[in-house]
Design a protein around this motif. Structure first.
Motif, PDB file in Angstrom:
ATOM      1  N   ASP A  70      -4.763  -1.283   5.025  1.00 49.09           N
ATOM      2  CA  ASP A  70      -5.341  -2.395   5.442  1.00 49.09           C
ATOM      3  C   ASP A  70      -4.986  -3.835   4.669  1.00 49.09           C
ATOM      4  OD1 ASP A  70      -6.337  -1.183   7.524  1.00 49.09           O
ATOM      5  OD2 ASP A  70      -8.312  -0.659   6.657  1.00 49.09           O
TER       6      ASP A  70
ATOM      7  N   ALA B 255      -1.448  -5.011   4.780  1.00 51.72           N
ATOM      8  CA  ALA B 255      -1.260  -5.586   5.910  1.00 51.72           C
ATOM      9  C   ALA B 255      -1.875  -7.164   6.169  1.00 51.72           C
ATOM     10  CB  ALA B 255      -1.614  -4.764   7.042  1.00 51.72           C
ATOM     11  N   GLN B 256      -3.026  -7.009   5.778  1.00 48.55           N
ATOM     12  CA  GLN B 256      -3.745  -8.469   5.619  1.00 48.55           C
ATOM     13  C   GLN B 256      -2.928  -9.400   4.535  1.00 48.55           C
ATOM     14  OE1 GLN B 256      -7.727  -7.352   4.367  1.00 48.55           O
ATOM     15  NE2 GLN B 256      -8.165  -6.559   6.224  1.00 48.55           N
TER      16      GLN B 256
ATOM     17  N   THR C 233       0.291 -10.533   5.999  1.00 49.55           N
ATOM     18  CA  THR C 233      -0.185 -11.264   7.281  1.00 49.55           C
ATOM     19  C   THR C 233      -0.413 -12.502   6.906  1.00 49.55           C
ATOM     20  OG1 THR C 233      -1.049  -9.460   8.516  1.00 49.55           O
ATOM     21  CG2 THR C 233      -1.753 -11.641   9.280  1.00 49.55           C
TER      22      THR C 233
ATOM     23  N   THR D 178       1.428  -7.141  12.492  1.00 47.06           N
ATOM     24  CA  THR D 178       0.185  -6.648  11.246  1.00 47.06           C
ATOM     25  C   THR D 178       0.269  -5.180  11.623  1.00 47.06           C
ATOM     26  OG1 THR D 178      -0.613  -8.756  11.426  1.00 47.06           O
ATOM     27  CG2 THR D 178      -1.996  -7.007  10.746  1.00 47.06           C
ATOM     28  N   GLN D 179      -0.101  -4.791  12.756  1.00 51.45           N
ATOM     29  CA  GLN D 179      -0.497  -3.285  13.184  1.00 51.45           C
ATOM     30  C   GLN D 179       0.815  -2.676  12.744  1.00 51.45           C
ATOM     31  OE1 GLN D 179      -3.361  -2.211  13.924  1.00 51.45           O
ATOM     32  NE2 GLN D 179      -2.735  -0.113  14.071  1.00 51.45           N
TER      33      GLN D 179
ATOM     34  N   VAL E  64       3.100  -2.926  10.522  1.00 50.91           N
ATOM     35  CA  VAL E  64       3.078  -3.037   8.988  1.00 50.91           C
ATOM     36  C   VAL E  64       1.933  -2.185   8.363  1.00 50.91           C
ATOM     37  CG1 VAL E  64       2.739  -4.406   6.841  1.00 50.91           C
ATOM     38  CG2 VAL E  64       4.174  -5.237   8.712  1.00 50.91           C
ATOM     39  N   ARG E  65       0.850  -2.331   9.053  1.00 47.47           N
ATOM     40  CA  ARG E  65      -0.186  -1.433   8.631  1.00 47.47           C
ATOM     41  C   ARG E  65       0.106   0.138   8.659  1.00 47.47           C
ATOM     42  NH1 ARG E  65      -4.076   2.148   9.635  1.00 47.47           N
ATOM     43  NH2 ARG E  65      -6.197   1.785   8.795  1.00 47.47           N
TER      44      ARG E  65
ATOM     45  N   HIS F 140       2.738   0.942   6.070  1.00 53.62           N
ATOM     46  CA  HIS F 140       1.987   0.927   4.658  1.00 53.62           C
ATOM     47  C   HIS F 140       1.359   2.478   4.583  1.00 53.62           C
ATOM     48  CE1 HIS F 140       3.068  -2.376   2.310  1.00 53.62           C
ATOM     49  NE2 HIS F 140       3.109  -2.969   3.439  1.00 53.62           N
TER      50      HIS F 140
END
Length: 155
Positions: A52, A55-56, A59, A69-70, A72-73, A76
């Motif tokens: 999280d 990703a944040q 972003t 973003t989803q 990449v999350r 990760h």
């Protein structure tokens, strides 16, 4: 006599005010503040929390879309779970195992980078590689400053 009494009172009040001010307490070596927590603290982030946060961060830095973003999350999260498994195995590794372990981690990083490149646009990936290069340069400069024998402090 009155002047002496006034001076003595002023001095004692200023001394009391000065001693009431607190100074920040430095963290012990290896327990620097990072992200609001002590690094030496044993409450590590879960793979989900790491994913999280990463990703944040990407972003914010790269301007990712919701879909990116989803993706990449998820990428990760997979990498964080792999790293957690590697850390669990690393404690009982022999020198030969460590070399094999290192090679496996390099291969996983290359796979991660390839997958990330597919998710990001060309501009975003270029900015990402620049951010990583800057981060590595900063880390290298910090490590250079920590080597024994080098003078730290005043230049």
């Amino acid at each position: 006599m009155k002047k002496l009494l006034v001076l003595l009172t002023a001095f004692s009040l200023s001394a009391a005010a000065a001693s009431a001010q607190t100074t920040p307490v430095k963290a012990a070596h290896g327990q620097h503040l990072k992200g609001g927590k002590m690094r030496g603290d044993k409450t590590a982030k879960t793979p989900e929390q790491r994913a999280d946060h990463a990703a944040q961060s990407l972003t914010k830095k790269l301007g990712l879309s919701a879909t990116q973003t989803q993706q990449v999350r998820q990428l990760h999260l997979s990498r964080a779970q792999q790293m957690q498994a590697h850390k669990a195995q690393a404690g009982t590794a022999t020198p030969a195992d460590k070399k094999q372990h290192h090679e496996a981690m390099k291969a996983e990083k290359a796979q991660y980078e390839a997958q990330l490149k597919q998710i990001l646009s060309a501009d975003q990936y270029a900015k990402y590689t620049q951010l990583q290069a800057d981060k590595m340069a900063k880390h290298k400069a910090h490590r250079q400053g920590m080597k024994p024998g080098l003078k730290q402090g005043k230049s």
